[in-house]
Design an enzyme around this catalytic site. Structure first.
Site, PDB file in Angstrom:
ATOM      1  CD  GLN A  51      -0.914  -0.740   3.680  1.00 30.66           C
ATOM      2  OE1 GLN A  51      -2.126  -0.755   3.658  1.00 30.66           O
ATOM      3  NE2 GLN A  51      -0.208  -1.253   4.681  1.00 30.66           N
ATOM      4  CG  HIS A  82      -5.531   2.912  19.410  1.00 38.00           C
ATOM      5  ND1 HIS A  82      -4.875   4.042  18.996  1.00 38.00           N
ATOM      6  CD2 HIS A  82      -5.403   2.027  18.381  1.00 38.00           C
ATOM      7  CE1 HIS A  82      -4.358   3.849  17.784  1.00 38.00           C
ATOM      8  NE2 HIS A  82      -4.667   2.635  17.391  1.00 38.00           N
ATOM      9  CG  ASP A 106      -1.363   2.403  14.807  1.00 37.15           C
ATOM     10  OD1 ASP A 106      -1.545   2.186  16.012  1.00 37.15           O
ATOM     11  OD2 ASP A 106      -2.287   2.335  13.967  1.00 37.15           O
ATOM     12  CD  GLU A 126       0.481  -4.027   9.940  1.00 35.44           C
ATOM     13  OE1 GLU A 126      -0.451  -3.664  10.678  1.00 35.44           O
ATOM     14  OE2 GLU A 126       0.463  -3.892   8.693  1.00 35.44           O
ATOM     15  N   GLY A 159      -2.652 -11.715   8.403  1.00 36.91           N
ATOM     16  CA  GLY A 159      -3.560 -12.041   9.506  1.00 36.91           C
ATOM     17  C   GLY A 159      -4.660 -13.006   9.101  1.00 36.91           C
ATOM     18  CG  ASP A 177      -6.088  -1.393  14.830  1.00 43.09           C
ATOM     19  OD1 ASP A 177      -6.807  -0.672  14.118  1.00 43.09           O
ATOM     20  OD2 ASP A 177      -5.111  -0.978  15.473  1.00 43.09           O
ATOM     21  N   PRO A 184      -5.178  -4.418   1.242  1.00 49.89           N
ATOM     22  CG  PRO A 184      -3.279  -3.729   2.409  1.00 49.89           C
ATOM     23  CD  PRO A 184      -4.182  -3.333   1.287  1.00 49.89           C
TER      24      PRO A 184
HETATM   25  N1  SPD Z   1     -11.102   4.685   7.915  1.00 54.97           N
HETATM   26  C1  SPD Z   1     -10.129   4.299   8.846  1.00 54.97           C
HETATM   27  C2  SPD Z   1     -10.265   2.939   9.430  1.00 54.97           C
HETATM   28  C3  SPD Z   1      -8.998   2.648  10.108  1.00 54.97           C
HETATM   29  C4  SPD Z   1      -9.050   1.667  11.175  1.00 54.97           C
HETATM   30  N2  SPD Z   1      -7.738   1.351  11.701  1.00 54.97           N
HETATM   31  C5  SPD Z   1      -7.001   2.412  12.238  1.00 54.97           C
HETATM   32  C6  SPD Z   1      -5.671   1.989  12.772  1.00 54.97           C
HETATM   33  C7  SPD Z   1      -5.394   2.547  14.110  1.00 54.97           C
HETATM   34  N3  SPD Z   1      -4.572   1.700  14.885  1.00 54.97           N
END
Ligand code: SPD
Length: 302
Positions: A51, A82, A106, A126, A159, A177, A184
């Site tokens: 990406q 979070h 992240d 990840e 994942g 998450d 992906p």
């Molecule tokens: N449109 C955004 C959706 C994102 C969801 N994941 C965000 C990652 C934060 N850890």
């Protein structure tokens, strides 16, 4: 399950142009004819094998991350997202020994999970190593001490394959998450994936996923909640805010196989976690589960 054509995010208009520019400007995610932007400058703009990854510095929310032009997180508003994903699940699962996070490169989800001392092992899978590396370099407060916590086992891999290959009844909590249902992350929204998550969840376990916006991704959201309910037996969306995401109005869906236990946080865990939360509290959670808009409620009962 969904009409991707109507809900799919557009590419961002990174109006800064060259990533090396130091001039401030607007960095926007465009979605369904609306743009969601921060004033700032681009620090990194590169393509990984998976990406486009963009790191920016904004005046309002500090450094931020976009994937394929869609907002993921920013230093000074990441706790909305979070805390909402993690604490309803980790405060209510029967046990917390083994937790799985899919995505989350992240580090923010891992950080919140590891605040729970009952967690013995946190596996985070990840797909994109560059998301982890760039987050560690530019947004170190997201992962914080999670990156060096011996309970964290970081796997760079797929994942979807991870859950397909995991043994039955392996995890107390599974958190997804990921990003939006394109690129992906697309395979994190379908029945086969949810069925594997159910299979590898221990009895008394909780599954949770970000479930998009009830406004900006309305049909994706409705389809997800319906499907997760069907697969797990019990599932409810919780509604909150992530100001820079499309519409700002966001959701997370929690599921279990034995009851809606995700609505009942355990008092001893609440006592340990709530005082240092910015958004999450049992009271906020109760309201957020109740805050289902009428148009979604009508869809979900039909
Ligand atoms: N449109 C955004 C959706 C994102 C969801 N994941 C965000 C990652 C934060 N850890």
């Amino acid at each position: 399950m969904r009409d991707l054509a109507s809900d799919q995010p557009n590419q961002a208009n990174l109006s800064m142009g060259s990533p090396s520019t130091s001039t401030s400007g607007w960095i926007d995610e465009h979605h369904l004819g609306v743009r969601y932007g921060l004033e700032g400058r681009i620090l990194v703009d590169e393509h990984s094998p998976f990406q486009r990854i963009t790191v920016i510095e904004s005046s309002r929310y500090g450094k931020g991350l976009l994937l394929d032009g869609c907002w993921m997180t920013a230093e000074h508003q990441e706790r909305h997202y979070h805390e909402s994903l993690v604490h309803p699940a980790l405060c209510s699962a029967a046990q917390l020994e083994r937790v799985l996070v899919i995505g989350g490169g992240d580090g923010g989800t891992a950080r919140e999970c590891l605040r729970h001392q009952e967690v013995k092992q946190l596996e985070m899978v990840e797909i994109d190593r560059r998301v982890v590396e760039l987050s560690q370099e530019h947004l170190p407060s997201l992962g914080g001490s999670a990156w060096s916590d011996p309970r964290l086992q970081l796997e760079i891999g797929d994942g979807i394959a991870w859950v397909a290959n995991a043994a039955d009844s392996s995890y107390d909590v599974i958190l997804v998450d990921g990003s939006d249902p394109a690129g992906p992350a697309e395979g994190l929204f379908n029945k086969a994936f949810f069925e594997h998550c159910r299979r590898i969840l221990k009895p008394g376990g909780i599954f949770a996923t970000q479930s998009e916006s009830p406004e900006a991704f309305q049909q994706v959201h409705i389809d997800m909640v319906r499907l997760i309910r069907k697969v797990f037996g019990y599932a409810d969306p919780l509604y909150g805010w992530v100001p820079m995401y499309p519409s700002g109005w966001w959701s997370w869906t929690f599921a279990a196989t034995d009851s809606n236990r995700f609505r009942n946080p355990k008092p001893e865990r609440v006592k340990a976690i709530a005082p240092s939360c910015e958004i999450w509290s049992p009271r906020w959670q109760q309201g957020a589960f109740e805050a289902m808009p009428a148009f979604i409620e009508r869809e979900l009962i039909s």
